[in-house]
Motif scaffolding. Structure first.
Motif, short mmCIF file in Angstrom:
data_model
loop_
_atom_site.label_atom_id
_atom_site.label_comp_id
_atom_site.label_asym_id
_atom_site.label_seq_id
_atom_site.Cartn_x
_atom_site.Cartn_y
_atom_site.Cartn_z
N TRP A 28 31.70 44.85 43.13
CA TRP A 28 32.35 45.83 42.18
C TRP A 28 30.91 46.95 41.60
CZ3 TRP A 28 36.65 47.37 40.72
CH2 TRP A 28 37.50 46.50 40.88
N GLU A 29 30.00 46.29 41.71
CA GLU A 29 28.28 46.77 41.00
C GLU A 29 28.10 47.84 42.24
OE1 GLU A 29 26.85 47.09 38.08
OE2 GLU A 29 28.15 45.62 37.71
N HIS A 30 28.49 47.91 43.36
CA HIS A 30 27.57 48.44 44.58
C HIS A 30 28.71 49.79 44.74
CE1 HIS A 30 26.52 50.56 47.99
NE2 HIS A 30 27.54 49.57 49.13
N LEU A 31 30.23 49.19 44.14
CA LEU A 31 31.63 50.25 44.92
C LEU A 31 32.23 50.78 44.23
CD1 LEU A 31 32.84 48.10 47.82
CD2 LEU A 31 31.13 49.86 48.20
N GLY A 32 31.77 50.44 42.50
CA GLY A 32 32.51 50.80 41.56
C GLY A 32 33.82 50.78 41.30
N ASP A 33 34.11 52.06 41.57
CA ASP A 33 35.88 51.64 41.20
C ASP A 33 36.49 52.33 43.25
OD1 ASP A 33 36.36 52.52 38.83
OD2 ASP A 33 36.46 54.58 38.95
N ASP A 34 35.77 52.24 44.22
CA ASP A 34 35.81 51.96 44.94
C ASP A 34 36.67 50.91 45.95
OD1 ASP A 34 35.96 54.82 45.91
OD2 ASP A 34 34.37 54.47 47.11
N PHE A 35 35.97 49.40 45.05
CA PHE A 35 36.26 48.36 45.14
C PHE A 35 38.28 47.91 44.41
CE2 PHE A 35 36.78 43.56 44.00
CZ PHE A 35 36.68 43.14 45.23
N LYS A 36 38.63 48.34 43.44
CA LYS A 36 39.85 48.61 43.12
C LYS A 36 40.94 48.55 44.56
CE LYS A 36 39.02 50.64 37.99
NZ LYS A 36 39.81 51.69 37.81
N PRO A 37 40.84 49.03 45.06
CA PRO A 37 41.92 49.46 46.43
C PRO A 37 41.73 48.25 47.81
CG PRO A 37 40.30 51.44 46.74
CD PRO A 37 40.00 51.10 45.54
N LEU A 38 40.29 47.45 46.93
CA LEU A 38 40.09 46.61 48.60
C LEU A 38 40.49 45.14 47.22
CD1 LEU A 38 36.34 47.19 49.26
CD2 LEU A 38 38.90 47.92 50.53
N LEU A 39 40.67 44.86 46.29
CA LEU A 39 41.17 43.67 45.62
C LEU A 39 42.81 44.06 45.24
CD1 LEU A 39 40.28 41.72 43.48
CD2 LEU A 39 40.54 43.13 41.86
N GLU A 40 42.94 45.21 45.34
CA GLU A 40 44.95 45.87 45.83
C GLU A 40 45.90 45.12 46.97
OE1 GLU A 40 45.39 48.97 44.47
OE2 GLU A 40 44.99 49.28 42.60
N LEU A 41 44.75 45.00 48.31
CA LEU A 41 45.23 44.88 49.67
C LEU A 41 44.72 43.08 49.73
CD1 LEU A 41 46.22 45.20 52.35
CD2 LEU A 41 42.78 45.51 52.71
N HIS A 42 43.69 42.74 49.21
CA HIS A 42 43.45 41.25 48.60
C HIS A 42 44.42 40.52 47.63
CE1 HIS A 42 42.43 37.55 46.25
NE2 HIS A 42 41.72 37.30 47.11
N ASN A 43 44.80 41.62 47.02
CA ASN A 43 46.79 40.56 46.44
C ASN A 43 47.36 40.63 47.01
OD1 ASN A 43 44.19 39.90 44.45
ND2 ASN A 43 44.98 41.80 42.94
N SER A 44 47.49 42.00 47.67
CA SER A 44 48.93 42.72 48.30
C SER A 44 49.09 41.04 49.26
CB SER A 44 48.61 43.40 48.90
OG SER A 44 50.14 44.19 49.61
N ILE A 45 47.91 40.83 49.78
CA ILE A 45 47.40 39.69 51.23
C ILE A 45 48.29 38.42 50.90
CG2 ILE A 45 46.16 38.51 53.26
CD1 ILE A 45 44.90 41.51 53.43
N PHE A 46 48.08 38.34 49.80
CA PHE A 46 47.70 36.96 48.98
C PHE A 46 49.57 36.24 48.48
CE2 PHE A 46 43.70 35.82 49.15
CZ PHE A 46 43.00 34.55 48.47
N ARG A 47 49.48 37.49 48.07
CA ARG A 47 51.21 37.53 47.18
C ARG A 47 51.86 37.37 48.01
NH1 ARG A 47 48.93 40.39 42.52
NH2 ARG A 47 48.86 38.91 40.34
N THR A 48 52.21 38.39 49.95
CA THR A 48 53.14 38.36 50.26
C THR A 48 53.15 36.48 50.59
OG1 THR A 48 52.88 40.06 50.69
CG2 THR A 48 53.76 39.03 52.31
N ALA A 49 51.97 35.89 51.16
CA ALA A 49 51.79 34.60 51.78
C ALA A 49 52.84 33.65 50.51
CB ALA A 49 50.56 34.86 52.40
N ILE A 50 52.10 33.78 49.91
CA ILE A 50 52.81 32.88 48.89
C ILE A 50 54.16 33.12 48.46
CG2 ILE A 50 52.73 32.31 46.35
CD1 ILE A 50 49.58 33.41 46.05
N ALA A 51 54.83 33.83 48.41
CA ALA A 51 55.92 34.49 48.31
C ALA A 51 56.31 33.17 49.61
CB ALA A 51 56.23 35.43 48.46
#
Length: 208
Positions: A28-51
């Motif tokens: 987060w500190e290094h990438l700033g707002d550029d980390f947000k889409p990475l976290l969104e991709l991470h969350n999408s992968i998780f929620r698809t797999a959970i379902a």
């Protein structure tokens, strides 16, 4: 804190999965707002797999997930699938910069790619209570504490399974494509009883 409405919350003897991204604060500190889409991709992968696995998303906070299952094999199958999906995801070159190399990005041997997520799986009988604000099931007690601590022992890219989860697995429930490493007994922070841990990974990622 947020949680998605998915399958019915399990009670009684359940299997809990705790996860988090290694080095997320530094990213987060290094990438700033550029980390947000990475976290969104991470969350999408998780929620698809959970379902797909029929898991119950208890909650997510920051970059961490807490997921409950009635079946330990389903929990492990989900975790293995997520590790493979994370490895195969389209991560940007920014994760390969020198500042992130110790906890993210692609290694020379190809064993790691992108964000590295640690996972812990533990089986037991927690206290089950409906949150009066969210209406969602939540879990408390010693079993939950141990599940969280099992996850915290790991490094990014590891899936650690407790002794109780390993015992709860039925013969033949693990596919032959899973690499299992017995890590022996470990002292767990703040807990009196030691825990015998095993690392499980898809055999394609066994070099980790």
């Amino acid at each position: 804190m947020e949680a998605a409405h998915m399958s019915k919350a399990p009670t009684g003897t359940i299997t809990l999965v705790f996860t988090d991204i290694q080095g997320s604060t530094l990213l987060w500190e290094h990438l700033g707002d550029d980390f947000k889409p990475l976290l969104e991709l991470h969350n999408s992968i998780f929620r698809t797999a959970i379902a797909e696995a029929g898991g119950y998303e208890v909650k997510t906070e920051g970059d961490s997930f807490m997921v409950a299952f009635s079946n330990p094999a389903a929990a492990i199958s989900m975790c293995l699938g997520i590790q493979q999906r994370l490895h195969d995801a389209p991560w940007p070159d920014s994760l390969n910069e020198e500042v992130a190399v110790e906890f993210a990005g692609t290694t020379k041997d190809g064993a790691f790619r992108g964000l590295r997520v640690r996972m812990g799986v533990h089986t037991g009988s927690p206290d089950c209570q409906i949150d009066p604000v969210t209406g969602r099931m939540d879990y408390f007690g010693r079993m939950v504490n141990r599940a969280s601590r099992v996850a915290s022992v790991g490094h990014g890219g590891q899936l650690l399974v407790s002794g109780s989860t390993w015992t709860a697995l039925q013969s033949g429930e693990l596919p032959s494509t899973v690499a299992v490493t017995d890590l022996g007994e470990h002292a767990i922070r703040d807990l009196e009883q030691r825990e015998r841990l095993r690392q499980l990974l898809p055999d394609t990622l066994a070099a980790r």
